[in-house]
Design a protein around this motif. Structure first.
Motif, PDB file in Angstrom:
ATOM      1  N   ILE A  22       0.835  -1.209   0.000  1.00  0.00           N
ATOM      2  CA  ILE A  22       0.000   0.000   0.000  1.00  0.00           C
ATOM      3  C   ILE A  22       0.865   1.251   0.000  1.00  0.00           C
ATOM      4  O   ILE A  22       0.659   2.164  -0.807  1.00  0.00           O
ATOM      5  N   PHE A  23       1.842   1.302   0.899  1.00  0.00           N
ATOM      6  CA  PHE A  23       2.734   2.471   0.950  1.00  0.00           C
ATOM      7  C   PHE A  23       3.393   2.706  -0.410  1.00  0.00           C
ATOM      8  O   PHE A  23       3.409   3.830  -0.928  1.00  0.00           O
ATOM      9  N   THR A  24       3.936   1.640  -0.991  1.00  0.00           N
ATOM     10  CA  THR A  24       4.678   1.781  -2.243  1.00  0.00           C
ATOM     11  C   THR A  24       3.759   2.129  -3.403  1.00  0.00           C
ATOM     12  O   THR A  24       4.104   2.955  -4.258  1.00  0.00           O
ATOM     13  N   ALA A  25       2.590   1.512  -3.461  1.00  0.00           N
ATOM     14  CA  ALA A  25       1.634   1.812  -4.530  1.00  0.00           C
ATOM     15  C   ALA A  25       1.178   3.266  -4.463  1.00  0.00           C
ATOM     16  O   ALA A  25       1.025   3.930  -5.498  1.00  0.00           O
ATOM     17  N   LEU A  26       0.981   3.785  -3.265  1.00  0.00           N
ATOM     18  CA  LEU A  26       0.587   5.195  -3.123  1.00  0.00           C
ATOM     19  C   LEU A  26       1.707   6.110  -3.609  1.00  0.00           C
ATOM     20  O   LEU A  26       1.446   7.155  -4.208  1.00  0.00           O
ATOM     21  N   GLY A  27       2.950   5.713  -3.355  1.00  0.00           N
ATOM     22  CA  GLY A  27       4.073   6.470  -3.896  1.00  0.00           C
ATOM     23  C   GLY A  27       4.040   6.488  -5.412  1.00  0.00           C
ATOM     24  O   GLY A  27       4.266   7.523  -6.049  1.00  0.00           O
ATOM     25  N   GLY A  28       3.749   5.336  -6.008  1.00  0.00           N
ATOM     26  CA  GLY A  28       3.640   5.270  -7.454  1.00  0.00           C
ATOM     27  C   GLY A  28       2.540   6.149  -7.999  1.00  0.00           C
ATOM     28  O   GLY A  28       2.680   6.742  -9.082  1.00  0.00           O
ATOM     29  N   VAL A  29       1.442   6.269  -7.261  1.00  0.00           N
ATOM     30  CA  VAL A  29       0.332   7.138  -7.690  1.00  0.00           C
ATOM     31  C   VAL A  29       0.808   8.578  -7.821  1.00  0.00           C
ATOM     32  O   VAL A  29       0.507   9.261  -8.808  1.00  0.00           O
ATOM     33  N   PHE A  30       1.566   9.056  -6.835  1.00  0.00           N
ATOM     34  CA  PHE A  30       2.067  10.434  -6.897  1.00  0.00           C
ATOM     35  C   PHE A  30       2.928  10.644  -8.133  1.00  0.00           C
ATOM     36  O   PHE A  30       2.739  11.605  -8.884  1.00  0.00           O
ATOM     37  N   SER A  31       3.899   9.747  -8.354  1.00  0.00           N
ATOM     38  CA  SER A  31       4.816   9.917  -9.467  1.00  0.00           C
ATOM     39  C   SER A  31       4.097   9.865 -10.810  1.00  0.00           C
ATOM     40  O   SER A  31       4.268  10.749 -11.662  1.00  0.00           O
ATOM     41  N   ARG A  33       0.871  10.121 -11.523  1.00  0.00           N
ATOM     42  CA  ARG A  33      -0.131  11.171 -11.702  1.00  0.00           C
ATOM     43  C   ARG A  33       0.517  12.466 -12.201  1.00  0.00           C
ATOM     44  O   ARG A  33      -0.139  13.297 -12.842  1.00  0.00           O
ATOM     45  N   SER A  34       1.805  12.632 -11.912  1.00  0.00           N
ATOM     46  CA  SER A  34       2.505  13.829 -12.389  1.00  0.00           C
ATOM     47  C   SER A  34       3.052  13.636 -13.801  1.00  0.00           C
ATOM     48  O   SER A  34       3.582  14.577 -14.390  1.00  0.00           O
ATOM     49  N   GLY A  35       2.959  12.401 -14.330  1.00  0.00           N
ATOM     50  CA  GLY A  35       3.426  12.140 -15.684  1.00  0.00           C
ATOM     51  C   GLY A  35       4.758  11.432 -15.773  1.00  0.00           C
ATOM     52  O   GLY A  35       5.297  11.272 -16.863  1.00  0.00           O
ATOM     53  N   VAL A  36       5.300  10.974 -14.629  1.00  0.00           N
ATOM     54  CA  VAL A  36       6.602  10.295 -14.622  1.00  0.00           C
ATOM     55  C   VAL A  36       6.417   8.827 -14.276  1.00  0.00           C
ATOM     56  O   VAL A  36       5.965   8.485 -13.182  1.00  0.00           O
ATOM     57  N   VAL A  37       6.751   7.949 -15.217  1.00  0.00           N
ATOM     58  CA  VAL A  37       6.702   6.507 -14.962  1.00  0.00           C
ATOM     59  C   VAL A  37       7.778   6.143 -13.944  1.00  0.00           C
ATOM     60  O   VAL A  37       8.927   6.574 -14.068  1.00  0.00           O
ATOM     61  N   ASN A  38       7.408   5.349 -12.944  1.00  0.00           N
ATOM     62  CA  ASN A  38       8.396   4.985 -11.922  1.00  0.00           C
ATOM     63  C   ASN A  38       8.501   3.473 -11.784  1.00  0.00           C
ATOM     64  O   ASN A  38       7.951   2.865 -10.867  1.00  0.00           O
ATOM     65  N   SER A 100      15.396   4.502 -17.078  1.00  0.00           N
ATOM     66  CA  SER A 100      15.893   5.110 -15.846  1.00  0.00           C
ATOM     67  C   SER A 100      15.434   4.334 -14.620  1.00  0.00           C
ATOM     68  O   SER A 100      16.215   4.094 -13.685  1.00  0.00           O
ATOM     69  N   GLY A 101      14.169   3.906 -14.615  1.00  0.00           N
ATOM     70  CA  GLY A 101      13.663   3.123 -13.491  1.00  0.00           C
ATOM     71  C   GLY A 101      14.357   1.786 -13.355  1.00  0.00           C
ATOM     72  O   GLY A 101      14.667   1.336 -12.242  1.00  0.00           O
ATOM     73  N   VAL A 102      14.618   1.137 -14.478  1.00  0.00           N
ATOM     74  CA  VAL A 102      15.330  -0.144 -14.451  1.00  0.00           C
ATOM     75  C   VAL A 102      16.738   0.045 -13.888  1.00  0.00           C
ATOM     76  O   VAL A 102      17.224  -0.780 -13.103  1.00  0.00           O
ATOM     77  N   VAL A 103      17.396   1.141 -14.276  1.00  0.00           N
ATOM     78  CA  VAL A 103      18.734   1.434 -13.758  1.00  0.00           C
ATOM     79  C   VAL A 103      18.691   1.623 -12.246  1.00  0.00           C
ATOM     80  O   VAL A 103      19.583   1.142 -11.516  1.00  0.00           O
ATOM     81  N   ILE A 104      17.661   2.310 -11.749  1.00  0.00           N
ATOM     82  CA  ILE A 104      17.506   2.485 -10.300  1.00  0.00           C
ATOM     83  C   ILE A 104      17.392   1.126  -9.611  1.00  0.00           C
ATOM     84  O   ILE A 104      17.998   0.890  -8.554  1.00  0.00           O
TER      85      ILE A 104
END
Length: 319
Positions: A22-31, A33-38, A100-104
């Protein structure tokens, strides 16, 4: 074993396993929703898990019962800083956001294992002595049936995660910040015309996603795993990403999907104590969350509509 006890085991296991997702999915929502795939949520969870366990081991004798909470806060900060690397590459340098996400993800695994080797002189840590305690919620746990199922022997982190989903919903849909966030994810040029700093909003959103993913990783490591190694986080970040997509980039939808995947994950642990399920081979229960993830995405992603500018770098003045 009566039916109520079986239901209580399943519900408690679900809430226990779902909190990090839940915590991580909510983080993904923020990113997103702003237009940045994470795609880097997995790596950010690894960073959070490593930091949480390391801080706990080094400071548990000094901080005592407060250790898990302070470790989570530090893990959130470190993961948030790491997420800025993704923001720099994706927003400022306009690199491919998936790459970029894969590199992270790759960087996080290598860096954390190297750090553990340097700090503890071995490839994995010892188990921590202090974890998040399971608790009974006063008054609510005394309610017949419901109290035993939903408010008994559950870590406080699970309740915090569920409550946070509603807070995030309010922030995104009921505040000026949320309106600006959604605007830069849907039509950044229009948002820019209205005076919204698209770059700053996206940086903030990616940083928040890193913070929440770090919390998810730390909660998983401290509450569930109890130690850290290269296999502590094995797909939980991708499950959270799937929950976000399955939930249609909506905080409450992501909450429901994370609970669903948490239920699937909990079966691999609780099935052995439940009559009927204990006959299912353990390997089937281990792969169940990922099979359900594939089925859910195949069945529902086509009906989901992502933010229109998701994955598209914004160049000021260019349509």
């Amino acid at each position: 074993m009566d039916v109520l006890t079986i239901i209580a085991i399943i519900v408690q296991g679900t809430l226990f396993a779902a909190a990090p997702l839940i915590f991580t999915a909510l983080g993904g929502v923020f990113s997103e929703r702003s237009g940045v795939v994470n795609i880097g949520l997995e790596g950010l969870m690894v960073v959070g898990a490593c930091t949480g366990i390391t801080v706990s081991l080094l400071m548990q004798e000094t901080w005592g019962a407060a250790t898990p909470w302070l470790a989570v806060l530090i893990a959130a900060g470190i993961a948030g800083l790491v997420s800025l690397l993704h923001a720099l590459a994706s927003i400022t340098l306009r690199a491919d956001q998936v790459v970029s996400g894969v590199v992270i993800n790759i960087l996080a695994i290598g860096a954390t294992v190297f750090a553990i080797k340097k700090i503890f002189d071995k490839g994995q840590t010892d188990s921590i002595a202090i974890r998040f305690d399971k608790m009974d919620i006063p008054v609510l746990s005394d309610i017949p049936v419901i109290g035993e199922v939903f408010f008994t022997s559950i870590p406080i982190t699970s309740y915090i995660a569920i409550g946070l989903a509603f807070v995030v919903w309010y922030i995104i849909y009921k505040t000026p910040f949320g309106l600006r966030l959604r605007a830069v994810g849907e039509h950044p040029m229009a948002a820019d015309t209205m005076g919204i700093n698209v770059t700053r909003m996206r940086y903030v959103a990616v940083f928040i996603s890193g913070v929440l993913a770090g919390v998810g990783g730390a909660v998983y490591a401290i509450a569930i795993a109890g130690s850290f190694s290269v296999v502590t986080i094995t797909g939980q970040g991708f499950l959270a990403l799937a929950a976000m997509i399955f939930g249609k980039w909506h905080p409450i939808g992501a909450l429901g999907a994370a609970l669903f995947f948490g239920f699937a994950q909990s079966l691999s642990v609780t099935a052995g104590t439940i009559p009927g399920l204990d006959a299912i081979p353990q390997v089937v229960l281990y792969i169940l969350p990922y099979v359900l993830t594939i089925l859910a995405l195949v069945g529902f992603v086509g009906r989901s509509e992502a933010p229109k500018a998701l994955g598209t770098p914004y160049i000021k003045g260019k349509r």
